[in-house]
Design an enzyme around this catalytic site. Sequence first.
Site, PDB file in Angstrom:
ATOM      1  N   ALA A   1       4.176   0.006   0.283  1.00 46.68           N
ATOM      2  CA  ALA A   1       5.308  -1.027  -0.353  1.00 46.68           C
ATOM      3  C   ALA A   1       5.301  -0.470  -1.936  1.00 46.68           C
ATOM      4  O   ALA A   1       3.615  -0.433  -1.697  1.00 46.68           O
ATOM      5  CB  ALA A   1       5.090  -2.535  -0.169  1.00 46.68           C
ATOM      6  N   ASP A   2       5.782  -1.174  -2.905  1.00 47.26           N
ATOM      7  CA  ASP A   2       5.563  -0.904  -4.287  1.00 47.26           C
ATOM      8  C   ASP A   2       4.868  -2.553  -4.783  1.00 47.26           C
ATOM      9  O   ASP A   2       4.295  -2.582  -5.682  1.00 47.26           O
ATOM     10  CB  ASP A   2       6.104   0.011  -5.075  1.00 47.26           C
TER      11      ASP A   2
ATOM     12  N   THR B   1       6.587   7.018   3.701  1.00 43.94           N
ATOM     13  CA  THR B   1       5.878   8.008   2.971  1.00 43.94           C
ATOM     14  C   THR B   1       5.575   7.146   1.571  1.00 43.94           C
ATOM     15  O   THR B   1       5.466   5.853   1.566  1.00 43.94           O
ATOM     16  CB  THR B   1       7.521   8.093   2.217  1.00 43.94           C
TER      17      THR B   1
ATOM     18  N   GLY C   1       9.751   3.779  -4.483  1.00 46.08           N
ATOM     19  CA  GLY C   1       8.640   4.660  -6.233  1.00 46.08           C
ATOM     20  C   GLY C   1       8.198   6.052  -5.253  1.00 46.08           C
ATOM     21  O   GLY C   1       8.480   7.203  -6.078  1.00 46.08           O
TER      22      GLY C   1
ATOM     23  N   GLU D   1      13.783   5.374   4.735  1.00 42.39           N
ATOM     24  CA  GLU D   1      12.621   4.194   4.528  1.00 42.39           C
ATOM     25  C   GLU D   1      13.519   2.823   5.294  1.00 42.39           C
ATOM     26  O   GLU D   1      13.049   2.651   6.150  1.00 42.39           O
ATOM     27  CB  GLU D   1      11.478   3.869   3.345  1.00 42.39           C
TER      28      GLU D   1
END
EC number: 5.3.1.6
Length: 262
Positions: free
Chosen positions: A91-92, A33, A104, A111
Amino acid sequence: MTGELSPIDKAKFVAAKRAADMVEDGMRVGLGTGSTAAWLVRCLGEMVRDDGLKFKGVPTSTRTAELARDVGIEVISLDEAKWLDLTIDGADEFDSELNLIKGGGGALLQEKIVATASDQMVVITDASKEVETLGAFPLPVEVIPFGWQTTKALIEETLVSMDVLGRQTTLRMNGEVPYITDEGNHIIDLHLNRIGNARQLAMVLNQMPGVVENGLFIDICDRVVIGYGDGRVVVRDINEGTEEEDRLDFVEDDNLFSDLLE
């Protein structure tokens, strides 16, 4: 298409395109996502349409599921799949050991469940997400709505004894109301600035009543695909200890991607 893309979007696109090539016929694949994962889903949809790729996708959020169906990907649930060959997600933040901060986009619980139910997890990202130490990006913690203020206070109290630089916490909002996850929970964002011991913090947070899951992904990611605005792609494999660099050509015209540019 590339004439309309910013350098950061070009980086996300080439990372997604490179990771999409890892998907093979017959696979069961977790679909992440977020903005970079949306590029992936579009790339995979293009491969289904143009190349006859046949695989089953397990989305990590309702919006990913809707996008996957829109581009022709066969969508199944994790319960139907039982186990996955591969999960590809964004990934953040990520560090040199491929530990991550995720969430985020608000889908960290699904996830993490999908990623840990996979033989391999691949993260697609741009170079700006690589950090020496995790924590500059706020760490999301999913909590149940009942007693969330008490849970928030407990988290703040616990952070006093943790190796972190900041201890501010905020309830994530959606306009004037609390943000609600797909599982009906709230998210508390921890503004820590630096996390000295991510493994310890992840364990401590998940022991608290009211906490469902946290956005620290420790020892879950196997490979990271890093895209650059000039078309370069670096694939780093933590298990093999390898790093490979490639360059991808851009596709100039494809309406599968048009709504991502709006």
